[in-house]
Scaffold this motif. Sequence first.
Motif, PDB file in Angstrom:
ATOM      1  N   LEU A 189      -6.817   3.294   0.019  1.00 59.44           N
ATOM      2  CA  LEU A 189      -6.274   1.983   0.366  1.00 59.44           C
ATOM      3  C   LEU A 189      -6.215   1.700   1.864  1.00 59.44           C
ATOM      4  N   GLY A 190      -6.580   2.667   2.692  1.00 59.33           N
ATOM      5  CA  GLY A 190      -6.598   2.381   4.115  1.00 59.33           C
ATOM      6  C   GLY A 190      -5.520   3.099   4.899  1.00 59.33           C
ATOM      7  N   PRO A 191      -5.347   2.734   6.157  1.00 60.73           N
ATOM      8  CA  PRO A 191      -4.544   3.531   7.089  1.00 60.73           C
ATOM      9  C   PRO A 191      -3.051   3.521   6.831  1.00 60.73           C
ATOM     10  N   TYR A 192      -2.532   2.538   6.110  1.00 64.50           N
ATOM     11  CA  TYR A 192      -1.089   2.472   5.891  1.00 64.50           C
ATOM     12  C   TYR A 192      -0.731   2.737   4.435  1.00 64.50           C
ATOM     13  N   ALA A 193      -1.574   3.483   3.759  1.00 65.32           N
ATOM     14  CA  ALA A 193      -1.342   3.829   2.359  1.00 65.32           C
ATOM     15  C   ALA A 193      -0.542   5.118   2.269  1.00 65.32           C
ATOM     16  N   TRP A 194       0.488   5.106   1.402  1.00 63.36           N
ATOM     17  CA  TRP A 194       1.344   6.275   1.259  1.00 63.36           C
ATOM     18  C   TRP A 194       1.713   6.491  -0.201  1.00 63.36           C
ATOM     19  N   CYS A 195       1.595   7.737  -0.632  1.00 60.71           N
ATOM     20  CA  CYS A 195       2.220   8.172  -1.873  1.00 60.71           C
ATOM     21  C   CYS A 195       3.595   8.694  -1.506  1.00 60.71           C
ATOM     22  N   MET A 196       4.639   8.100  -2.099  1.00 61.13           N
ATOM     23  CA  MET A 196       6.018   8.434  -1.759  1.00 61.13           C
ATOM     24  C   MET A 196       6.656   9.100  -2.976  1.00 61.13           C
ATOM     25  N   VAL A 197       7.315  10.223  -2.775  1.00 55.16           N
ATOM     26  CA  VAL A 197       7.814  10.996  -3.910  1.00 55.16           C
ATOM     27  C   VAL A 197       9.305  11.283  -3.778  1.00 55.16           C
TER      28      VAL A 197
ATOM     29  N   THR B  20       0.812  -1.220   0.000  1.00 51.42           N
ATOM     30  CA  THR B  20       0.000   0.000   0.000  1.00 51.42           C
ATOM     31  C   THR B  20       0.848   1.274   0.000  1.00 51.42           C
ATOM     32  N   SER B  21       2.147   1.143  -0.212  1.00 52.00           N
ATOM     33  CA  SER B  21       3.033   2.319  -0.288  1.00 52.00           C
ATOM     34  C   SER B  21       3.741   2.288  -1.633  1.00 52.00           C
ATOM     35  N   PHE B  22       3.642   3.415  -2.347  1.00 49.90           N
ATOM     36  CA  PHE B  22       4.078   3.463  -3.737  1.00 49.90           C
ATOM     37  C   PHE B  22       4.930   4.706  -3.979  1.00 49.90           C
ATOM     38  N   LYS B  23       6.096   4.482  -4.598  1.00 50.50           N
ATOM     39  CA  LYS B  23       7.042   5.572  -4.811  1.00 50.50           C
ATOM     40  C   LYS B  23       7.030   6.023  -6.267  1.00 50.50           C
ATOM     41  N   PHE B  24       7.170   7.346  -6.440  1.00 53.42           N
ATOM     42  CA  PHE B  24       7.174   7.962  -7.763  1.00 53.42           C
ATOM     43  C   PHE B  24       8.381   8.881  -7.885  1.00 53.42           C
ATOM     44  N   TYR B  25       9.131   8.727  -8.959  1.00 48.59           N
ATOM     45  CA  TYR B  25      10.260   9.611  -9.225  1.00 48.59           C
ATOM     46  C   TYR B  25       9.743  10.805 -10.025  1.00 48.59           C
ATOM     47  N   MET B  26       9.684  11.956  -9.364  1.00 51.52           N
ATOM     48  CA  MET B  26       9.231  13.163 -10.045  1.00 51.52           C
ATOM     49  C   MET B  26      10.279  13.667 -11.029  1.00 51.52           C
ATOM     50  N   GLY B  27      11.494  13.178 -10.894  1.00 53.32           N
ATOM     51  CA  GLY B  27      12.571  13.575 -11.796  1.00 53.32           C
ATOM     52  C   GLY B  27      13.908  13.146 -11.244  1.00 53.32           C
ATOM     53  N   GLY B  28      14.963  13.652 -11.883  1.00 54.59           N
ATOM     54  CA  GLY B  28      16.308  13.359 -11.422  1.00 54.59           C
ATOM     55  C   GLY B  28      16.979  12.231 -12.161  1.00 54.59           C
ATOM     56  N   TYR B  29      16.237  11.549 -13.012  1.00 52.37           N
ATOM     57  CA  TYR B  29      16.809  10.430 -13.758  1.00 52.37           C
ATOM     58  C   TYR B  29      16.455  10.581 -15.235  1.00 52.37           C
TER      59      TYR B  29
END
Length: 463
Positions: A178-186, A143-152
């Motif tokens: 997605l519930g209590p442990y859902a995170w958008c990671m950037v 439930t935690s998903f990372k997105f590269y906003m740039g840098g690559y």
Amino acid sequence: MRVDTLVTGGLLVTPHGVVDADLAVLDGKIAAIGAPGTLPEADEVIDCGGKYVLPGLVDPHVHLGGGRPLEEIFASETASAAVGGVTTVLQYRRSPSTFLDTFPAERELARTKMLVDTQFHFIISTMEQVEEIPRYAQEFGVTSFKFYMGGYEPGNPIGLVSVNDAVLYAAMEKIRELGPYAWCMVHCEDDSLVCHLTEKVKAKGGNDLAAYTESRPDFVEEQDLLRAIWLADLQDCPLYVPHTTVGMAVDAAADSRKKGNTVVLETCPHYLVLSADDERLTGSGVGKVAPALRNEDHKAELWRGLREGWISTIGSDHVPIPKKGGDFWDEAPGFAGLATMLPVVLTEGVLAGRITIEKVAETMAFNPARLFGLYPKKGALQVGCDADLAIIDMETEKVVGPDTTQSEFPSAFEGLPLRGWPVLTMSRGQVVFKDGVVTGTPGGGQIVTKAENTEKKRNWHAA
């Protein structure tokens, strides 16, 4: 009642204080905590000799892959984790297509090859993967998903893919459900600015750590951070910002939280301690990391953010990648950090008077466990928790090198003297590292599922 193990003569560290107490272990869990001499007899007694006992670290930011076959990386690098008192690693996985096809085999390798426990984040690169986020949560518990906003930039040495705002915006709409442990990671580095500035630096002939830092200055992170907070606010989506390097993030997160938004900051030991002008790193690619190393002003603000609770977690951003020793721009960014994260923070944080030992337990065990659904199984020294702990020698000084990290991959702290090394690491009641020797075996680790939520997470923060 007779227990399996007694841990005696230690100073147990919690986020709220240090307690002179003994600890009893039964069936892999903490069965009792009490005044010295009051606990049941045990089959084994471990005498701490007055040393600190920390909960086993929960590292929220680990990359495992690259350099060697994945099953070998899982085994070798989690052995290095045990050296550093890390008993749970939250690792990022990525896929060139759909995780529905690629992840089951990787999960099975993790189950059979890791020495310590693990949980997973996914790196999302395409709109197709965004559409599958609900299935990833339902079928894999991720439930935690990372997105590269740039840098690559395209063709970068490790093949990472940056996403545009449409992908990020669409993903937030799904993650928030997605519930209590859902995170958008950037990953906050502006794509167009990094590409533009890199070309300018290369055109001038820059080819070292200073040039690399010039190609991705602090403002490329700052403006993406503000944009990510803005988008998360629009979408009412909890936001987790890994590897924060810039001081302004502290006040930006504080302002957002005060408005009722859920914004959590993580930083890393190298951003707290190392600088872009470090002479040890200038002539090699070892100090190449994204985002780039900063200056003393930024470091001071990050320490303040930890003290005041606006920075909630510390992650290693461990990357087991060999360095080629050739052209700087061809080097892959990142370095090993699992074994050194605790001694770095203890030496430069606690022993230097910047933070307390209680803050270490909070940011390196309790907070990440709580944020990602591992507490009360992980993250604390309390009855009912897994018996994950590290006994710490705050006196002996060791110089960082392959013999101390027990990793073949380079460390940006190579050659530095540090104190605060674990002398024993216990995972679920089993000693996996003792007196310089890794005693755990591949397959001893488990994949940890998320706990049932018992608290309202909106507006959560660690202050």
